[in-house]
Design a protein around this motif. Structure first.
Motif, PDB file in Angstrom:
ATOM      1  N   PHE A  32      -0.196  12.959  -7.498  1.00 37.64           N
ATOM      2  CA  PHE A  32      -0.376  14.304  -8.055  1.00 37.64           C
ATOM      3  C   PHE A  32      -0.733  15.310  -6.962  1.00 37.64           C
ATOM      4  N   THR A  33      -1.743  14.986  -6.170  1.00 41.16           N
ATOM      5  CA  THR A  33      -2.178  15.932  -5.136  1.00 41.16           C
ATOM      6  C   THR A  33      -1.125  16.088  -4.039  1.00 41.16           C
ATOM      7  N   THR A  34      -0.458  15.001  -3.690  1.00 41.47           N
ATOM      8  CA  THR A  34       0.581  15.081  -2.658  1.00 41.47           C
ATOM      9  C   THR A  34       1.723  15.984  -3.103  1.00 41.47           C
ATOM     10  N   THR A  35       2.104  15.867  -4.373  1.00 36.87           N
ATOM     11  CA  THR A  35       3.177  16.712  -4.908  1.00 36.87           C
ATOM     12  C   THR A  35       2.800  18.186  -4.839  1.00 36.87           C
ATOM     13  N   LYS A  41       5.455  25.262  -1.742  1.00 32.58           N
ATOM     14  CA  LYS A  41       5.373  26.416  -0.838  1.00 32.58           C
ATOM     15  C   LYS A  41       5.366  27.673  -1.693  1.00 32.58           C
ATOM     16  N   PRO A  42       4.293  28.467  -1.692  1.00 30.42           N
ATOM     17  CA  PRO A  42       3.084  28.242  -0.889  1.00 30.42           C
ATOM     18  C   PRO A  42       2.264  27.057  -1.402  1.00 30.42           C
ATOM     19  N   TRP A  43       1.390  26.583  -0.557  1.00 32.54           N
ATOM     20  CA  TRP A  43       0.513  25.443  -0.829  1.00 32.54           C
ATOM     21  C   TRP A  43      -0.225  25.637  -2.153  1.00 32.54           C
ATOM     22  N   ALA A  44      -0.189  24.606  -2.983  1.00 36.85           N
ATOM     23  CA  ALA A  44      -0.932  24.636  -4.239  1.00 36.85           C
ATOM     24  C   ALA A  44      -2.115  23.684  -4.134  1.00 36.85           C
ATOM     25  N   LYS A  45      -3.269  24.120  -4.585  1.00 36.31           N
ATOM     26  CA  LYS A  45      -4.481  23.311  -4.483  1.00 36.31           C
ATOM     27  C   LYS A  45      -4.763  22.579  -5.798  1.00 36.31           C
ATOM     28  N   ALA A  46      -5.401  21.433  -5.686  1.00 33.68           N
ATOM     29  CA  ALA A  46      -5.726  20.601  -6.849  1.00 33.68           C
ATOM     30  C   ALA A  46      -7.224  20.347  -6.898  1.00 33.68           C
ATOM     31  N   ARG A  68     -12.012  13.280  -1.642  1.00 35.23           N
ATOM     32  CA  ARG A  68     -11.386  13.060  -0.342  1.00 35.23           C
ATOM     33  C   ARG A  68     -10.411  11.878  -0.380  1.00 35.23           C
ATOM     34  N   ASN A  69     -10.765  10.816  -1.091  1.00 33.94           N
ATOM     35  CA  ASN A  69      -9.896   9.633  -1.149  1.00 33.94           C
ATOM     36  C   ASN A  69      -8.545   9.950  -1.773  1.00 33.94           C
ATOM     37  N   TYR A  70      -8.529  10.878  -2.728  1.00 40.83           N
ATOM     38  CA  TYR A  70      -7.292  11.173  -3.447  1.00 40.83           C
ATOM     39  C   TYR A  70      -6.678  12.520  -3.075  1.00 40.83           C
ATOM     40  N   GLY A  71      -7.234  13.162  -2.070  1.00 37.41           N
ATOM     41  CA  GLY A  71      -6.615  14.376  -1.557  1.00 37.41           C
ATOM     42  C   GLY A  71      -6.847  15.630  -2.373  1.00 37.41           C
ATOM     43  N   PHE A  72      -7.926  15.666  -3.169  1.00 37.57           N
ATOM     44  CA  PHE A  72      -8.221  16.882  -3.925  1.00 37.57           C
ATOM     45  C   PHE A  72      -8.816  17.941  -3.011  1.00 37.57           C
ATOM     46  N   ASP A  73      -8.627  19.192  -3.419  1.00 39.09           N
ATOM     47  CA  ASP A  73      -9.134  20.320  -2.640  1.00 39.09           C
ATOM     48  C   ASP A  73     -10.463  20.847  -3.172  1.00 39.09           C
TER      49      ASP A  73
END
Length: 280
Positions: free
Chosen positions: A4-7, A12-17, A53-58
């Motif tokens: 989910f976070t990688t997608t 573009k532009p960067w979307a935050k999760a 941090r483990n799952y790439g959330f912002d």
């Protein structure tokens, strides 16, 4: 969650999760116990940062529905302060190059205080303004299946007869000291339904005898569109309240349509709010 976070990060532009913790069906007492205990607060904070941090959330969002006492609110203020200190520290010390600090937000009641409750209490506006990046204000569910005597616009912007409205709620947050640029106005992607007592009397506040179509008197926006089309429903935009409703036979649905959403967006811009958010 990593997919989910990688997608989102490839957009573009960067979307935050952001990872939201809690929700309407969560255990309010558990949150109260965590917020009241220094050791539990520390464990909760460390765990949320680790998961993010483990799952790439912002960022991280707390959806505690709802603190039940003023002591809960005081403990919530402490939790927010310690959470902010922890994410600040983590962004500096965890790695090189420095990672952006995790965002912090919270889902909150439509007003800054529970003026309708038998236990009056107010959110810690000072701590929220200082420690959170924004709050998602729940500007909906003003009326519903708990009152089947009359139809109701469950997310109306204005109500001349009471303070149960989005304009009052948003104004109360700003008056309490939360900056407009930290206020996100929530809009519902669903409607609430009633069964009219008399199909010929169908305005907002019309007499009703129960809930209408949908599970528990709730229809998603897609279901509303389908219902209106199948039943050749009459759709009404109410400019006084900035809300939309439709009716067919004895079925009545209150929701946000195109025109009421436009009105709310204009209001949000005029008040200088951060954004709007959809809730399904």
């Amino acid at each position: 969650m990593r997919n989910f976070t990688t997608t989102l990060h490839k957009k573009k532009p960067w979307a935050k999760a952001l990872l939201s913790i809690g929700g309407g069906a969560s255990n309010s007492s558990a949150f109260a116990a965590i917020a009241a205990n220094p050791s539990l607060r520390a464990t909760f904070i460390a765990s949320t940062i680790n998961v993010a941090r483990n799952y790439g959330f912002d960022g991280l969002d707390l959806d505690w529905e709802f603190p039940a006492t003023q002591q809960d609110m005081s403990n919530l203020a402490t939790l927010f302060a310690e959470w902010r200190t922890a994410v600040n520290k983590e962004s500096v010390t965890s790695s090189r190059p420095r990672r952006p600090r995790l965002l912090l937000s919270a889902a909150v009641y439509f007003a800054s205080n529970f003026f309708l409750s038998s236990t009056p209490r107010a959110f810690p506006a000072e701590s929220i303004n200082k420690n959170l990046d924004f709050v998602n204000v729940m500007c909906y569910d003003y009326h519903g299946s708990w009152d089947t005597s009359a139809t109701g616009a469950h997310a109306l912007l204005y109500d001349r007869t009471s303070n149960i409205s989005t304009s009052y709620g948003v104004g109360s947050w700003i008056s309490a000291g939360v900056g407009p640029r930290k206020v996100v106005m929530g809009l519902p992607l669903y409607g609430r339904t009633w069964q009219l007592k008399d199909p010929a009397v169908h305005g907002i506040g019309a007499p009703a005898v129960g809930v209408g179509p949908g599970a528990g008197g709730v229809l998603t926006f897609r279901e509303i569109v389908d219902f209106n089309g199948r039943n050749k429903a009459t759709t009404v935009y109410d400019a006084d309240t900035i809300s939309t409703y439709s009716f067919a036979g004895n079925a009545w649905i209150g929701y946000d349509g195109v025109w009421s959403v436009r009105g709310k967006v204009q209001y949000a811009k005029a008040r200088g709010l951060a954004s709007i958010a959809w809730n399904s």
